[in-house]
Design a protein around this motif. Structure first.
Motif, PDB file in Angstrom:
ATOM      1  N   GLU A  15       0.678  -1.137   0.095  1.00 24.67           N
ATOM      2  CA  GLU A  15      -0.084  -0.108  -0.083  1.00 24.67           C
ATOM      3  C   GLU A  15       0.786   1.266   0.164  1.00 24.67           C
ATOM      4  O   GLU A  15       0.669   2.198  -0.736  1.00 24.67           O
ATOM      5  CB  GLU A  15      -0.775  -0.072   1.106  1.00 24.67           C
ATOM      6  N   ASN A  16       2.031   1.148   0.653  1.00 23.47           N
ATOM      7  CA  ASN A  16       2.779   2.400   0.688  1.00 23.47           C
ATOM      8  C   ASN A  16       3.649   2.538  -0.349  1.00 23.47           C
ATOM      9  O   ASN A  16       4.034   3.723  -0.746  1.00 23.47           O
ATOM     10  CB  ASN A  16       3.643   2.451   2.159  1.00 23.47           C
ATOM     11  N   ILE A  17       3.809   1.509  -1.232  1.00 32.39           N
ATOM     12  CA  ILE A  17       4.730   1.623  -2.381  1.00 32.39           C
ATOM     13  C   ILE A  17       3.639   2.089  -3.428  1.00 32.39           C
ATOM     14  O   ILE A  17       4.016   3.127  -4.183  1.00 32.39           O
ATOM     15  CB  ILE A  17       5.096   0.100  -3.047  1.00 32.39           C
ATOM     16  N   ILE A  23       2.936   9.697  -5.483  1.00 28.38           N
ATOM     17  CA  ILE A  23       3.700  10.834  -5.079  1.00 28.38           C
ATOM     18  C   ILE A  23       4.699  11.264  -6.104  1.00 28.38           C
ATOM     19  O   ILE A  23       4.603  12.343  -6.647  1.00 28.38           O
ATOM     20  CB  ILE A  23       4.458  10.694  -3.892  1.00 28.38           C
ATOM     21  N   ILE A  24       5.246  10.137  -6.826  1.00 21.89           N
ATOM     22  CA  ILE A  24       6.356  10.496  -8.008  1.00 21.89           C
ATOM     23  C   ILE A  24       5.496  11.045  -9.124  1.00 21.89           C
ATOM     24  O   ILE A  24       5.862  11.967  -9.838  1.00 21.89           O
ATOM     25  CB  ILE A  24       7.095   9.198  -8.539  1.00 21.89           C
ATOM     26  N   ILE A 222      13.657  14.904   0.452  1.00 26.01           N
ATOM     27  CA  ILE A 222      13.466  13.391   0.967  1.00 26.01           C
ATOM     28  C   ILE A 222      12.379  13.424   1.691  1.00 26.01           C
ATOM     29  O   ILE A 222      11.871  14.356   2.184  1.00 26.01           O
ATOM     30  CB  ILE A 222      14.890  13.296   1.679  1.00 26.01           C
ATOM     31  N   TRP A 223      11.547  12.368   1.381  1.00 27.35           N
ATOM     32  CA  TRP A 223      10.028  12.194   1.781  1.00 27.35           C
ATOM     33  C   TRP A 223      10.165  11.273   3.004  1.00 27.35           C
ATOM     34  O   TRP A 223      10.574  10.268   3.001  1.00 27.35           O
ATOM     35  CB  TRP A 223       9.446  11.537   0.622  1.00 27.35           C
ATOM     36  N   VAL A 283       3.185  11.433   4.030  1.00 26.11           N
ATOM     37  CA  VAL A 283       1.816  11.044   4.332  1.00 26.11           C
ATOM     38  C   VAL A 283       0.984  12.271   4.112  1.00 26.11           C
ATOM     39  O   VAL A 283      -0.199  12.016   3.905  1.00 26.11           O
ATOM     40  CB  VAL A 283       1.891  10.950   6.110  1.00 26.11           C
ATOM     41  N   ASP A 284       1.583  13.456   3.819  1.00 24.79           N
ATOM     42  CA  ASP A 284       0.891  14.543   3.396  1.00 24.79           C
ATOM     43  C   ASP A 284       1.718  15.431   2.255  1.00 24.79           C
ATOM     44  O   ASP A 284       2.236  16.210   2.654  1.00 24.79           O
ATOM     45  CB  ASP A 284       0.625  15.558   4.794  1.00 24.79           C
TER      46      ASP A 284
END
Ligand code: ADP
Ligand code: ASP
Ligand code: MG
Length: 427
Positions: A15-17, A23-24, A222-223, A283-284
């Motif tokens: 899910e995070n991937i 985002i990318i 950096i995220w 996250v945001d």
């Protein structure tokens, strides 16, 4: 071009991937190099493989490796419609580790460590790259070991800048001509003999900075799992505020004192080329984050940095002679040899004390090296607290319930080595 770096928490599961890939594609404005860490806590899990190999043997290490492998397999199955192809790309990394476990003579812990632990980054990047291509994004996977050259100090590889500069410029620029995005691993490189090396724990931020420097990036982002750089670690303190802008100098000071949010080696390369660093939240992603760039010093609020697991090592001469320069030079040679890092130091007539990370193995190596000439006493279970831009109110608050063993004030930095006050039960 720009460089993005995603840490373990941002790619911890399928899910995070998906979130990272969103985002990318939502935020990318130019050609991109994406540097990624191992999934979640996989580096710790792979460290267990190495430790099991050395402490219990091959079968125990294989059992630990199986856990890491099945974690990746499960996440691949939930992320992809056609998982077979991706499994065929990822599983060979685990087979290589397995072969090494069988072949290892268990003589070179640090070198085996790097060959084993690097499997985390190799796998996570393969997964993210495959998912991007499945989504129709024009990305390509790059093995960082082909371009990041280090010396052979395993687990603490030192970058050979000249070699790395020519390898990255040549290969990455060529890849970026044909592709929009190059996906590569943080933390890993290789030495001249072809062995995999690592740059030290949490080293992926530094990798991103190496790529940014060499490729003259316009911006590095950096995220993280935090809104930006805060006035302290949110895992420890409440009521923190986000710092919107920081100078390189302030950022380098914070990371030097141990602020865990950015690896300490990250700032120098980007400062040298004036590349701004944006610390943003995965996250945001719409949040403003923290922008680190060269500008006049601002007025900063008090910023607290805490280092756990510290020890004070008190070293004194056995014959009561003064601690002179030749002693200090010998002691510092021994610190380098035993890889003891000095966080704070102080000397008196016949003693010299340092605050360092509490590490039993290093301490016994140090003690055996110096026992003829020096007496060593170690105070363990301590914390090193650094307050940049301190005020008395913050200092008093931090001292509550603590015994202060060392205190040092510089113009805008205060450092305390403290111990928790033991709770004594009254009858
Ligand atoms: P990565 O996923 O890139 O490896 P880290 O977990 O290493 O990220 O760094 C992010 C963490 O750093 C945060 O979750 C936070 O707990 C910690 N941290 C420590 N000090 C600070 C600070 N001053 N500001 C923000 N986060 C901080
Ligand atoms: N995966 C490595 C570690 O956990 C490197 C990094 O995350 O920066 O230390
Ligand atoms: Mg990290």
């Amino acid at each position: 071009m720009e460089v993005y770096k995603f840490g373990g928490a941002s790619v911890r599961d399928a899910e995070n991937i998906q979130n990272v890939v969103k985002i990318i594609s939502d935020t990318r404005k130019s050609k991109l190099v994406v540097v990624i860490s191992a999934m979640g806590k996989m580096t710790n899990a792979l460290e267990k493989v190495v430790n099991a190999l050395y402490a219990e043997g091959k079968a125990a290490a294989e059992a630990c490796l199986d856990e890491v492998k099945s974690y990746h397999t499960q996440e691949i199955i939930s992320l992809f419609h056609k998982e077979d192809q991706v499994l065929q790309q990822v599983l060979p990394f685990f087979d290589q580790v397995s072969d090494l476990l069988q072949a290892s003579g268990m003589e070179q812990y640090d070198r085996d460590y790097d060959q084993i632990v690097s499997c985390g980054e190799l796998s996570s990047t393969t997964l993210v790259d495959a998912y991007m291509r499945e989504q129709g994004i024009n990305s390509v996977w790059l093995d960082a070991r082909a371009v990041v050259r280090t010396n052979d100090r395993y687990r603490e590889g030192r970058v050979d800048w000249q070699e790395t500069e020519s390898l990255i410029s040549e290969q990455v620029n060529e890849l970026l001509q044909k592709h929009d995005i190059v996906v590569t691993q943080g933390f890993i490189g290789s030495d001249a003999a072809g062995y995999t090396t690592t740059l030290g724990r949490e080293g992926s931020d530094y990798t991103a900075s190496i790529f940014s420097y060499i490729l003259n990036a316009d911006l590095m982002s950096i995220w993280k799992d935090v809104p930006g750089i805060l006035t302290g670690d949110p895992r420890r303190f409440e009521n923190l505020t986000k710092i919107d802008r920081l100078s390189y100098r302030e950022a380098i000071e914070m990371t030097y004192y141990g602020a865990k949010v950015i690896h300490p080696k990250t700032i120098k390369p980007i400062q040298n080329k004036g590349i701004p660093l944006h610390v943003r939240s995965f996250v945001d992603p719409g949040g403003t984050g923290t922008l680190i760039s060269d500008e006049i010093e601002l007025n900063y609020p008090p910023v607290i940095v805490v280092e756990d697991d510290q020890a004070l090592v008190h070293i004194s001469t056995r014959d009561f002679s003064f601690v002179a320069e030749h002693h200090l030079s010998k002691l510092f040679d021994l610190f380098t040899k035993t890889r003891v890092k000095v966080n704070m130091m102080r000397n008196t007539a016949i003693s010299f004390s340092i605050c360092t990370h509490d590490d039993e193995q290093k301490f016994s190596a140090l003690e055996s090296e110096m026992q003829d000439e020096f007496k060593v006493i170690i105070d363990r279970g301590l914390e090193l607290i650094t307050i940049r831009h301190f005020n008395q109110e913050v200092v008093d608050e931090l001292k509550k319930g603590k015994i202060v063993l060392f205190e040092e004030r510089l113009s805008n930095t205060l450092q305390l080595v403290v111990k928790n006050v033991p709770i004594v039960k009254r009858k």
